[in-house]
Write a protein that holds these residues in place. Structure first.
Motif, short mmCIF file in Angstrom:
data_model
loop_
_atom_site.label_atom_id
_atom_site.label_comp_id
_atom_site.label_asym_id
_atom_site.label_seq_id
_atom_site.Cartn_x
_atom_site.Cartn_y
_atom_site.Cartn_z
N VAL A 8 23.64 39.00 98.29
CA VAL A 8 24.16 39.27 96.96
C VAL A 8 23.34 40.40 96.37
O VAL A 8 22.11 40.36 96.35
CB VAL A 8 24.06 38.03 96.05
CG1 VAL A 8 24.46 38.38 94.63
CG2 VAL A 8 24.93 36.92 96.59
N GLY A 9 24.03 41.47 95.89
CA GLY A 9 23.32 42.59 95.29
C GLY A 9 23.65 42.68 93.81
O GLY A 9 24.78 42.43 93.41
N SER A 10 22.67 42.97 93.00
CA SER A 10 22.89 43.02 91.55
C SER A 10 22.17 44.23 90.98
O SER A 10 21.13 44.65 91.48
CB SER A 10 22.35 41.75 90.90
OG SER A 10 22.56 41.78 89.50
N GLY A 11 22.75 44.83 89.92
CA GLY A 11 22.11 45.97 89.29
C GLY A 11 22.60 46.14 87.88
O GLY A 11 23.73 45.79 87.54
N MET A 12 21.75 46.69 87.00
CA MET A 12 22.12 46.94 85.62
C MET A 12 22.75 48.32 85.51
O MET A 12 22.23 49.31 86.05
CB MET A 12 20.89 46.85 84.73
CG MET A 12 20.23 45.48 84.74
SD MET A 12 21.32 44.15 84.16
CE MET A 12 21.51 44.59 82.45
N VAL A 13 23.88 48.40 84.80
CA VAL A 13 24.65 49.64 84.69
C VAL A 13 24.90 49.93 83.22
O VAL A 13 25.18 49.01 82.44
CB VAL A 13 26.00 49.53 85.44
CG1 VAL A 13 26.81 50.81 85.29
CG2 VAL A 13 25.75 49.23 86.92
N GLY A 14 24.80 51.19 82.82
CA GLY A 14 25.14 51.61 81.46
C GLY A 14 25.77 52.98 81.48
O GLY A 14 25.42 53.83 82.31
N PHE A 15 26.70 53.22 80.56
CA PHE A 15 27.41 54.50 80.53
C PHE A 15 27.81 54.79 79.09
O PHE A 15 28.36 53.92 78.41
CB PHE A 15 28.65 54.44 81.43
CG PHE A 15 29.33 55.76 81.64
CD1 PHE A 15 28.71 56.77 82.37
CD2 PHE A 15 30.59 56.00 81.11
CE1 PHE A 15 29.34 58.00 82.57
CE2 PHE A 15 31.22 57.21 81.31
CZ PHE A 15 30.60 58.22 82.04
N ALA A 16 27.52 56.02 78.60
CA ALA A 16 27.84 56.38 77.21
C ALA A 16 28.10 57.88 77.13
O ALA A 16 27.54 58.67 77.91
CB ALA A 16 26.69 56.00 76.27
N ILE A 17 28.93 58.29 76.17
CA ILE A 17 29.21 59.71 75.93
C ILE A 17 29.16 59.99 74.43
O ILE A 17 29.24 59.09 73.60
CB ILE A 17 30.60 60.12 76.48
CG1 ILE A 17 31.72 59.39 75.72
CG2 ILE A 17 30.70 59.87 77.97
CD1 ILE A 17 33.11 59.92 76.02
N GLY A 18 29.04 61.27 74.07
CA GLY A 18 29.04 61.68 72.68
C GLY A 18 28.67 63.14 72.57
O GLY A 18 28.40 63.82 73.57
N LYS A 19 28.65 63.67 71.35
CA LYS A 19 28.20 65.04 71.13
C LYS A 19 26.68 65.09 71.30
O LYS A 19 25.97 64.16 70.91
CB LYS A 19 28.62 65.53 69.75
CG LYS A 19 30.12 65.74 69.62
CD LYS A 19 30.49 66.41 68.29
CE LYS A 19 31.99 66.72 68.25
NZ LYS A 19 32.39 67.39 66.98
N PRO A 20 26.16 66.17 71.88
CA PRO A 20 24.71 66.26 72.10
C PRO A 20 23.93 66.08 70.81
O PRO A 20 24.23 66.71 69.79
CB PRO A 20 24.53 67.67 72.68
CG PRO A 20 25.84 67.98 73.31
CD PRO A 20 26.88 67.34 72.43
N GLY A 21 22.92 65.23 70.85
CA GLY A 21 22.05 65.02 69.71
C GLY A 21 22.61 64.12 68.64
O GLY A 21 21.90 63.78 67.69
N ALA A 22 23.85 63.71 68.74
CA ALA A 22 24.45 62.85 67.71
C ALA A 22 23.94 61.43 67.86
O ALA A 22 23.70 60.94 68.96
CB ALA A 22 25.97 62.87 67.81
N ALA A 23 23.76 60.76 66.73
CA ALA A 23 23.24 59.39 66.75
C ALA A 23 24.28 58.41 67.28
O ALA A 23 23.94 57.42 67.94
CB ALA A 23 22.81 58.98 65.34
N ARG A 43 27.30 57.11 69.66
CA ARG A 43 27.76 57.26 71.03
C ARG A 43 28.95 56.33 71.25
O ARG A 43 29.05 55.27 70.65
CB ARG A 43 26.65 56.89 72.02
CG ARG A 43 25.54 57.92 72.15
CD ARG A 43 25.96 59.05 73.07
NE ARG A 43 24.85 59.93 73.37
CZ ARG A 43 24.52 60.97 72.60
NH1 ARG A 43 25.21 61.24 71.52
NH2 ARG A 43 23.50 61.73 72.93
N THR A 44 29.83 56.75 72.14
CA THR A 44 30.86 55.85 72.63
C THR A 44 30.32 55.21 73.89
O THR A 44 29.97 55.90 74.85
CB THR A 44 32.16 56.61 72.92
OG1 THR A 44 32.59 57.29 71.74
CG2 THR A 44 33.25 55.66 73.37
N VAL A 45 30.21 53.88 73.87
CA VAL A 45 29.49 53.16 74.91
C VAL A 45 30.44 52.25 75.67
O VAL A 45 31.26 51.54 75.08
CB VAL A 45 28.35 52.31 74.28
CG1 VAL A 45 27.58 51.57 75.36
CG2 VAL A 45 27.42 53.20 73.46
N ALA A 46 30.34 52.28 77.00
CA ALA A 46 31.17 51.41 77.82
C ALA A 46 30.73 49.96 77.67
O ALA A 46 29.54 49.66 77.73
CB ALA A 46 31.08 51.83 79.29
#
Length: 242
Positions: free
Chosen positions: A29-44, A46-49
């Motif tokens: 069994v393999g497990s891992g933490m994943v995160g993904f987000a986008i937005g304008k550079p430097g903006a507070a 973010r749109t987060v998955a």
């Protein structure tokens, strides 16, 4: 299954929604933490998955269209923050929008670039890198379309693999994209020319005079009416050897 959590993306200073992506194999069994987000550079903000199947939307709309109409060009930067640990790799792709021919963006040449930093995103050209994709304005027979540019340095166009499935690599990454639009001819813009000829007969002789006048026709396009054009980001994870 996926167990959701919220944490800071290490090394990026950006809040990411992280989930435990667990996969069952025949022998382990393999497990891992994943995160993904986008937005304008430097903006507070973010749109987060919120999970592996989440599509993230980056909008281009009236604000960007105002700059494009006023100055003839606009450059919009996009920052992508990614995390994948536990010997997992992360890839993502951009789904580029259809641009209606009667819109301000649809009447422009639009190029999409991968760039090395937020500062490298400029309407005056991207140095040393071909566009990943180029939109050519519509001809009278239909809408324009995005086409992949020449093979870039990473041999991809609108996609990237910021985190490889290898413990020797960094498991967080920040990447940047740049959308550059150059205004073309708007549908209701152009010029008008008219010529009038007048003839008169005096004492059996005919006299003719001709006059020509020309006027430029300016566009009635209103950036406030520009529809929102959405660039969608999708992502996926892999294991070593996949």
């Amino acid at each position: 299954m996926a167990a959701l959590a919220v944490a800071l993306g290490a090394g990026t200073g950006t809040a990411l929604a992280l989930w435990d992506d667990t996969e069952q194999f025949s022998a382990e069994v393999g497990s891992g933490m994943v995160g993904f987000a986008i937005g304008k550079p430097g903006a507070a903000d973010r749109t987060v998955a919120a999970g592996p199947a989440d599509r993230l939307a980056f909008p281009l709309g009236p604000d960007e269209a105002t700059t494009l109409l006023d100055t003839g060009e606009v450059a919009v930067g996009i920052q992508v923050d990614a995390r994948a640990d536990g010997n997992k790799g992360l890839s993502y792709a951009l789904d580029l929008p259809d641009l209606p021919a009667d819109s301000i963006f649809g009447s422009s040449t639009v190029r999409v670039y991968r760039v090395d930093s937020a500062a490298a995103c400029s309407a005056h050209g991207i140095t040393g890198r071909p566009p990943a994709a180029t939109y050519t304005p519509a001809d009278p027979d239909g809408d324009g379309t995005f086409e992949p540019g020449p093979a870039g340095w990473d041999r991809t166009w609108a996609s990237s693999t910021p985190v490889r499935a290898d413990y020797d690599d960094d498991w967080t990454a920040t990447e940047y994209w740049c959308v550059v639009a150059t205004l073309g001819d708007l549908p209701d813009e152009g010029s008008y020319t008219n010529t009038a000829t007048v003839s008169v007969e005096v004492d059996g002789d005919t006299y003719t005079a001709e006059d020509t006048w020309r006027a430029d026709v300016t566009t009635a396009a209103d950036p406030a009416d520009e529809p929102t054009h959405t660039i969608n980001f999708t992502h996926s994870t892999t294991r070593p050897g996949e």
